[in-house]
Write a protein that holds these residues in place. Structure first.
Motif, short mmCIF file in Angstrom:
data_model
loop_
_atom_site.label_atom_id
_atom_site.label_comp_id
_atom_site.label_asym_id
_atom_site.label_seq_id
_atom_site.Cartn_x
_atom_site.Cartn_y
_atom_site.Cartn_z
N ASP A 97 46.37 32.33 39.36
CA ASP A 97 45.88 31.73 40.60
C ASP A 97 45.54 32.86 41.56
OD1 ASP A 97 45.36 29.90 42.68
OD2 ASP A 97 47.47 29.82 43.28
N ALA A 98 44.43 32.76 42.23
CA ALA A 98 44.04 33.81 43.17
C ALA A 98 43.45 33.20 44.43
CB ALA A 98 43.02 34.75 42.54
N THR A 99 43.67 33.88 45.54
CA THR A 99 43.04 33.51 46.82
C THR A 99 42.20 34.70 47.29
OG1 THR A 99 44.81 32.00 47.48
CG2 THR A 99 43.44 32.90 49.23
N VAL A 100 40.93 34.45 47.52
CA VAL A 100 40.02 35.46 48.04
C VAL A 100 39.94 35.26 49.55
CG1 VAL A 100 37.67 36.38 47.94
CG2 VAL A 100 38.64 35.21 45.94
N VAL A 101 40.14 36.34 50.30
CA VAL A 101 40.04 36.27 51.76
C VAL A 101 38.81 37.05 52.19
CG1 VAL A 101 41.23 36.57 53.96
CG2 VAL A 101 42.57 36.25 51.85
N ALA A 104 32.46 36.44 54.46
CA ALA A 104 31.19 36.18 53.78
C ALA A 104 31.17 37.03 52.50
CB ALA A 104 30.02 36.59 54.68
N PRO A 105 30.42 36.64 51.51
CA PRO A 105 29.65 35.40 51.41
C PRO A 105 30.57 34.21 51.13
CG PRO A 105 29.60 36.54 49.33
CD PRO A 105 30.36 37.43 50.27
N ARG A 106 29.99 33.03 51.07
CA ARG A 106 30.77 31.85 50.71
C ARG A 106 31.13 31.92 49.23
NH1 ARG A 106 31.50 27.65 53.48
NH2 ARG A 106 31.36 26.25 51.70
N ILE A 107 32.40 31.75 48.95
CA ILE A 107 32.89 31.87 47.58
C ILE A 107 32.84 30.52 46.85
CG2 ILE A 107 34.94 32.45 46.18
CD1 ILE A 107 33.65 34.86 47.62
N VAL A 111 33.01 29.29 42.52
CA VAL A 111 34.37 29.15 41.98
C VAL A 111 34.37 28.64 40.53
CG1 VAL A 111 36.41 27.67 42.17
CG2 VAL A 111 35.68 29.01 44.12
N GLU A 112 33.53 27.68 40.22
CA GLU A 112 33.58 27.11 38.86
C GLU A 112 33.15 28.13 37.82
OE1 GLU A 112 35.33 24.46 38.33
OE2 GLU A 112 35.55 24.37 40.50
N LYS A 113 32.12 28.91 38.15
CA LYS A 113 31.68 29.96 37.22
C LYS A 113 32.77 31.04 37.07
CE LYS A 113 28.88 32.47 34.70
NZ LYS A 113 29.13 32.34 33.26
N MET A 114 33.42 31.36 38.20
CA MET A 114 34.52 32.35 38.14
C MET A 114 35.64 31.85 37.23
SD MET A 114 34.91 33.45 42.12
CE MET A 114 33.72 34.49 42.94
N ARG A 115 35.98 30.58 37.38
CA ARG A 115 37.06 30.02 36.53
C ARG A 115 36.67 30.07 35.06
NH1 ARG A 115 38.29 24.27 38.11
NH2 ARG A 115 40.16 24.56 36.85
N ASP A 116 35.41 29.73 34.77
CA ASP A 116 34.95 29.79 33.38
C ASP A 116 35.06 31.22 32.84
OD1 ASP A 116 34.32 27.12 33.15
OD2 ASP A 116 32.22 27.39 33.70
N ASN A 117 34.60 32.18 33.63
CA ASN A 117 34.66 33.58 33.19
C ASN A 117 36.10 34.01 32.93
OD1 ASN A 117 31.94 33.82 33.50
ND2 ASN A 117 32.01 35.27 35.21
N LEU A 118 36.97 33.75 33.91
CA LEU A 118 38.36 34.22 33.78
C LEU A 118 39.06 33.54 32.62
CD1 LEU A 118 39.24 34.31 37.58
CD2 LEU A 118 38.86 36.29 36.09
N ALA A 119 38.77 32.26 32.41
CA ALA A 119 39.36 31.55 31.28
C ALA A 119 38.95 32.23 29.97
CB ALA A 119 38.93 30.08 31.29
N ALA A 120 37.69 32.65 29.90
CA ALA A 120 37.21 33.32 28.69
C ALA A 120 37.86 34.70 28.54
CB ALA A 120 35.69 33.45 28.72
N ILE A 131 40.98 29.51 41.45
CA ILE A 131 40.43 30.45 42.44
C ILE A 131 40.26 29.68 43.74
CG2 ILE A 131 38.44 31.85 43.14
CD1 ILE A 131 39.70 33.15 40.86
N LYS A 132 40.76 30.24 44.81
CA LYS A 132 40.63 29.61 46.10
C LYS A 132 40.06 30.63 47.09
CE LYS A 132 45.09 28.84 46.44
NZ LYS A 132 45.39 29.91 45.46
N ALA A 133 39.51 30.15 48.19
CA ALA A 133 38.92 31.09 49.16
C ALA A 133 39.26 30.66 50.57
CB ALA A 133 37.41 31.16 48.98
N LYS A 134 39.44 31.66 51.42
CA LYS A 134 39.71 31.42 52.84
C LYS A 134 38.98 32.48 53.64
CE LYS A 134 43.75 30.02 54.08
NZ LYS A 134 43.75 28.60 53.76
#
Ligand code: MG
Length: 159
Positions: A97-101, A104-107, A111-120, A131-134
């Motif tokens: 699990d990760a939080t990006v702070v 900009a830019p808007r994350i 997020v869905e593409k990032m999750r797919d990549n990391l899962a692979a 993946i979450k962003a704030k």
């Protein structure tokens, strides 16, 4: 099944004349992240979280930025290597699990593409990757848009 947890953190400054890459996704932005490797702070924080959960040191001890071998490195390689290291130590990665702070830019749109990549990269199902962003609400250097930061955790299990 003994379970282990690891914490990771990374930050990089904006300003590099190269693409912004996070979790292996190239994102349209005015500048990329400054760093010895490609500056992929999500991969770096997750690499540290995974190594930390197995008490296997940190990203700097395995992939030193003094080593020209890692200059401009594709950070997804470092993350995959860390997962390999903990597996050879008898662990499986359970979830990350990760939080990006960042301001900009808007994350969110990525997020869905990032999750797919990391899962692979980690051989996980995507429901084990979050993946979450704030934003930093304008506070401090991250809030002023000078860079971004990532907090990450990983859990591992060993039979
Ligand atoms: Mg880094």
């Amino acid at each position: 099944m003994p379970q282990r947890f690891g914490l990771g953190y990374d930050s990089h400054r904006f300003g590099a004349q190269r693409p912004l890459i996070l979790a292996g996704v190239t994102i349209e932005h005015e500048s990329g992240l400054v760093g010895h490797s490609d500056g992929d702070a999500i991969c770096h924080a997750l690499t540290d979280a995974i190594l930390g959960a197995a008490a296997l040191g940190d990203i700097g001890s395995h992939f030193p930025d003094s080593d020209p071998k890692w200059a401009g490195a594709d950070s997804t390689r470092l993350l995959r290597a860390a997962a390999e290291m903990v597996r050879s130590d008898g662990y499986e990665v359970v979830n990350v699990d990760a939080t990006v702070v960042t301001e900009a830019p808007r994350i969110g749109p990525h997020v869905e593409k990032m999750r797919d990549n990391l899962a692979a990269y980690l051989s996980l199902s995507r429901d084990a990757v979050s993946i979450k962003a704030k934003s930093n609400e304008g506070m401090d250097s991250v809030g002023q848009g000078k860079g971004l930061a990532v907090f990450a955790v990983a859990s591992l299990s060993r039979d």
